[in-house]
Design an enzyme around this catalytic site. Structure first.
Site, mmCIF file in Angstrom:
data_model
loop_
_atom_site.group_PDB
_atom_site.id
_atom_site.type_symbol
_atom_site.label_atom_id
_atom_site.label_comp_id
_atom_site.label_asym_id
_atom_site.label_seq_id
_atom_site.Cartn_x
_atom_site.Cartn_y
_atom_site.Cartn_z
ATOM 1 C CG HIS A 239 -1.902 -1.268 1.329
ATOM 2 N ND1 HIS A 239 -2.771 -1.367 0.065
ATOM 3 C CD2 HIS A 239 -2.162 -2.184 1.822
ATOM 4 C CE1 HIS A 239 -3.433 -2.641 0.400
ATOM 5 N NE2 HIS A 239 -3.093 -3.079 1.475
ATOM 6 N NE ARG B 152 -2.786 13.536 0.692
ATOM 7 C CZ ARG B 152 -3.276 12.212 0.881
ATOM 8 N NH1 ARG B 152 -4.358 12.051 1.873
ATOM 9 N NH2 ARG B 152 -3.001 11.286 0.171
HETATM 10 C C1 MV4 Z 1 -10.270 -3.326 -3.136
HETATM 11 C C2 MV4 Z 1 -9.277 -4.375 -3.753
HETATM 12 C C3 MV4 Z 1 -10.156 -5.383 -4.505
HETATM 13 N N1 MV4 Z 1 -11.619 -5.463 -4.294
HETATM 14 N N2 MV4 Z 1 -11.514 -3.557 -2.755
HETATM 15 C C4 MV4 Z 1 -6.460 -1.177 -0.760
HETATM 16 C C5 MV4 Z 1 -6.307 -0.009 -0.308
HETATM 17 C C6 MV4 Z 1 -7.669 0.429 -0.152
HETATM 18 N N3 MV4 Z 1 -7.770 1.980 -0.340
HETATM 19 C C7 MV4 Z 1 -8.416 -0.275 -1.117
HETATM 20 N N4 MV4 Z 1 -7.736 -1.492 -1.439
HETATM 21 C C8 MV4 Z 1 -8.102 -2.345 -2.279
HETATM 22 N N5 MV4 Z 1 -9.605 -2.391 -2.290
HETATM 23 C C9 MV4 Z 1 -12.010 -4.424 -3.677
HETATM 24 N N6 MV4 Z 1 -13.400 -4.620 -3.497
HETATM 25 C C10 MV4 Z 1 -7.938 -4.213 -3.737
HETATM 26 C C11 MV4 Z 1 -7.457 -3.396 -3.010
HETATM 27 C C12 MV4 Z 1 -5.935 -3.243 -3.121
HETATM 28 C C13 MV4 Z 1 -5.325 -2.088 -3.707
HETATM 29 C C14 MV4 Z 1 -6.044 -0.977 -4.047
HETATM 30 C C15 MV4 Z 1 -5.487 0.370 -4.785
HETATM 31 C C16 MV4 Z 1 -3.901 0.054 -4.578
HETATM 32 C C17 MV4 Z 1 -3.181 -1.258 -4.322
HETATM 33 C C18 MV4 Z 1 -3.828 -2.108 -3.824
HETATM 34 C C19 MV4 Z 1 -3.215 -3.333 -3.202
HETATM 35 C C20 MV4 Z 1 -3.852 -4.226 -2.806
HETATM 36 C C21 MV4 Z 1 -5.356 -4.165 -2.597
#
Ligand code: MV4
Length: 665
Positions: A235, A292
């Site tokens: 992340h 921001r």
């Molecule tokens: C998700 C997802 C897959 N499906 N939601 C990770 C941080 C948070 N802000 C949202 N995230 C995710 N939400 C659903 N329904 C996968 C991620 C996610 C991810 C998202 C953005 C950038 C990197 C990531 C790395 C792992 C998982």
């Protein structure tokens, strides 16, 4: 009109804001903690006010001190940068009460995005697409399980109070649901003191595509296109680019318009970012909104030709947006990489120490470096270990990527571990070069990306031999009494010390010991190293110090060097060779207490071995959390853990000794 701006931040973002303010004729006030008394942002500002001791709570996060500093200096506005107080609604209100302009959205807009489930309800109403799921208040296990079955597996449990990937848990089947929910609730309660959960369908292999929006106080809004920030590690963003590879004009417009609906739904003003997940079919879903200016805003500036800080100051002063949607166009392609003081060989543990050299590549129309540090600065345990952001622009993605790789090769950092080689492996990976980016990129290609070039090569040996000769020559010259008319240094001829004298130096290169023999002659330094794996175990290097050039077996290459605490750092032909000089008699390099101190302020999560345990080199000993990341401390050598000087759950100061460790004899 803002006449005097206080920047409630430090490092690169404070410097970047000061640059724009200066260009616009706005006076600037820096604030600083004791750790930053000599920092670049303090030097660049017109005035500076001390806030307090180094910990952020006592300085950059202390609202009252920041507002007092603005009052004292007569600043009429405060720019919070990112992090620290930037998304703190209470601070925004305190500025209003003090009659100071907060360069950011109204407090209500910050609050609306504070809870994930509340944000989702607002977005749903505004017609912003959401991942199919459940974000209601009824948290009954059976109700939640019913929703999970309706949504279909895999589902993702997310903490309503969470963010940045914390408190997320994937559930693959109905059988696992109840256990997973209980565990996720426990985690959320521990981390946020709130165990409300929401459910979402799990999006497989998504991309992180975010839209830059801007709204003025007259109710107008525009989007400045998207950034693809899919390449992340736990992340943490590693590379960001604009535009997103492969996004159609049609999809871009739909995402832009959805982002503006999101902003208008919460009465947004100023710079904001709406994050979406984009799946392989082209469907996109709202994730969160950042209220921001973001770290990665420069890629948007590069492709639009706009200065977003100038836009922020205009909007905060009540002026209308500088441009309308039809005036904005994408020009070429831009990348940003974040250069960190961290050790990719050791689980990306934040690195600290003196930055004996910080020499970024030359800036130009297409190469930009945003930094807040200079050679000689200390990278301390108190703040984020980012050294700089490197941003490159090209007419095409391919050209921008080529420029980025060149600029990374030119970048010189010594004294602290850094991630430049790691970044080069990421951006040069065939999957990245082809534009196939997803949030799984680093995980999928970890084997290729993390593997380090650990071996000595003939070029590296030549570099070390050349450096050691230069250094010896300099040291001898320095010790020659200037007034001695008989000193050969003043003879004006070609005399050099050590000619024909064979020397053998013992060095440590990335944990490997080697002996490098050298003889300096008229043609340069002839070296030999039997520890080399390659066929070629000897060669010649001739250095032209005044031009930072060397001839390596007759080939011209760039060459520059700097002394470090125990050896030297050499920059040769786009690679860095940092090594330690060993006393001739010891076997292994002594690295005694390294890694057994807290790398920064943080919390002890787990002690992994019993006191008194005999451990192997690199065995994990302790996990701590700092800056929202978990870090594992490992045994520097084989040895014995005498005792832990900390306990699970304890808050520890950066630099404090955590483990009493005895190296094996
Ligand atoms: C998700 C997802 C897959 N499906 N939601 C990770 C941080 C948070 N802000 C949202 N995230 C995710 N939400 C659903 N329904 C996968 C991620 C996610 C991810 C998202 C953005 C950038 C990197 C990531 C790395 C792992 C998982």
């Amino acid at each position: 009109m803002i006449r005097k701006l206080l920047i409630a931040n430090r490092g690169e973002i404070a410097c970047r804001i000061i640059k724009t303010a200066r260009r616009l004729g706005v006076a600037t006030v820096a604030v600083y903690s004791d750790a930053d008394a000599d920092a670049l942002h303090v030097q660049m500002a017109d005035e500076a006010v001390r806030l307090g001791p180094p910990p952020a709570k006592a300085s950059y996060l202390d609202m009252e001190k920041v507002i007092d500093a603005a009052r004292q200096t007569g600043a009429d506005a405060i720019h919070p940068g990112y992090g620290f107080l930037s998304e703190n609604a209470e601070f925004c209100r305190a500025c209003d009460r003090a009659g100071i302009v907060f360069v950011g959205p109204p407090a209500g807009a910050i609050e609306a995005m504070g809870s994930k489930s509340a944000a989702k309800r607002i977005m749903e109403e505004a017609g912003v697409p959401l991942v199919p799921g459940y974000h209601g208040t009824n948290q009954d296990v059976h109700i939640l399980e019913g929703h999970a079955n309706r949504i279909g597996y895999p589902v993702l449990l997310k903490a309503a109070a969470g963010g940045g990937g914390k408190g997320m848990r994937r559930v693959d089947s109905a059988e696992e649901f109840q256990d997973a929910l209980a565990a996720a609730k426990r985690e959320a309660m521990n981390a946020f003191g709130d165990d409300q959960m929401l459910l979402e369908r799990y999006v497989v292999s998504p991309r992180h595509v975010e839209i830059q929006v801007f709204c003025d106080q007259q109710g107008k809004g525009v989007y400045l296109f998207e950034r693809d920030c899919s390449v992340q590690r736990r992340h943490q963003k590693v590379v960001e680019e604009a535009p997103a590879p492969g996004l159609s004009e049609e999809l871009r417009a739909r995402m832009g318009e959805a982002a503006l609906r999101a902003a208008h739904a919460i009465g947004y003003t100023g710079a904001g970012t709406v994050e979406f997940l984009l799946d392989a079919s082209g469907a996109f879903y709202f994730m969160e909104m950042n209220t921001r200016l973001q770290v990665e805003h420069p890629v948007t500036e590069m492709i639009t030709g706009q200065d977003l800080v100038a836009w922020q100051l205009a909007v905060a002063a009540g002026e209308p947006l500088p441009l309308g949607q039809d005036d904005l166009h994408i020009l070429g392609h831009a990348f940003e990489v974040r250069i960190y003081a961290e050790d990719p060989d050791n689980d990306f543990l934040p690195a600290t120490g003196t930055l004996v050299r910080h020499r970024p590549p030359k800036e130009s129309e297409s190469v930009r470096v945003d930094t807040g540090v200079q050679s000689g600065d200390e990278i301390s345990v108190h703040y984020d270990p980012m050294i700089a952001k490197l941003i490159c622009h090209g007419r095409s993605r391919k050209e921008a990527l080529a420029k980025l790789d060149r600029a990374l090769q030119e970048y010189q950092i010594a004294g602290v571990r850094h991630n430049i080689e790691f970044l080069r492996r990421v951006i040069n990976h065939r999957a990245f070069a082809s534009g196939r980016v997803s949030t799984h990129f680093i995980g999928d290609y970890e084997a290729d990306i993390l593997q380090q070039e650990q071996q000595l090569t003939p070029l590296k040996c030549a570099a070390i031999a050349g450096y050691l000769h230069m250094r010896e020559t300099r040291d001898l010259r320095a010790s020659a009494p200037a007034a001695d008319p008989h000193s050969p240094w003043h003879s004006g001829d070609d005399w050099r010390p050590g000619i024909d004298a064979r020397r053998v130096h013992s060095i440590d290169y990335r944990g490997h010991r080697a002996e490098i023999a050298s003889v300096a002659g008229a043609g340069g330094v002839h070296w030999q190293c039997d520890a080399l794996q390659s066929d070629c175990k000897s060669g010649e290097i001739r250095i032209l110090p005044e031009r930072e050039l060397a001839l390596v077996d007759g080939r011209r290459v760039s060459f520059s060097w700097v002394d470090t605490a125990c050896g030297g750092a050499i920059f040769i032909d786009g690679i860095q060779v940092e090594f330690e000089l060993l006393p001739p008699d010891i076997g292994e390099s002594g690295d005694q207490a390294h890694g057994l101190e807290a790398p920064m302020n943080g919390t002890i999560i787990a002690l992994l071995v019993a006191p008194g345990a005999q451990v192997e080199k690199d065995q994990p000993l302790l996990v701590m959390e700092a800056m929202k990341m978990e870090h594992t401390l490992r045994a520097p050598t084989a040895g014995k853990v005498q005792q832990f000087l900390c306990a699970e759950g304890e808050l520890v100061d950066g630099g404090s000794l955590l483990i009493d460790f005895a190296e094996e004899e």
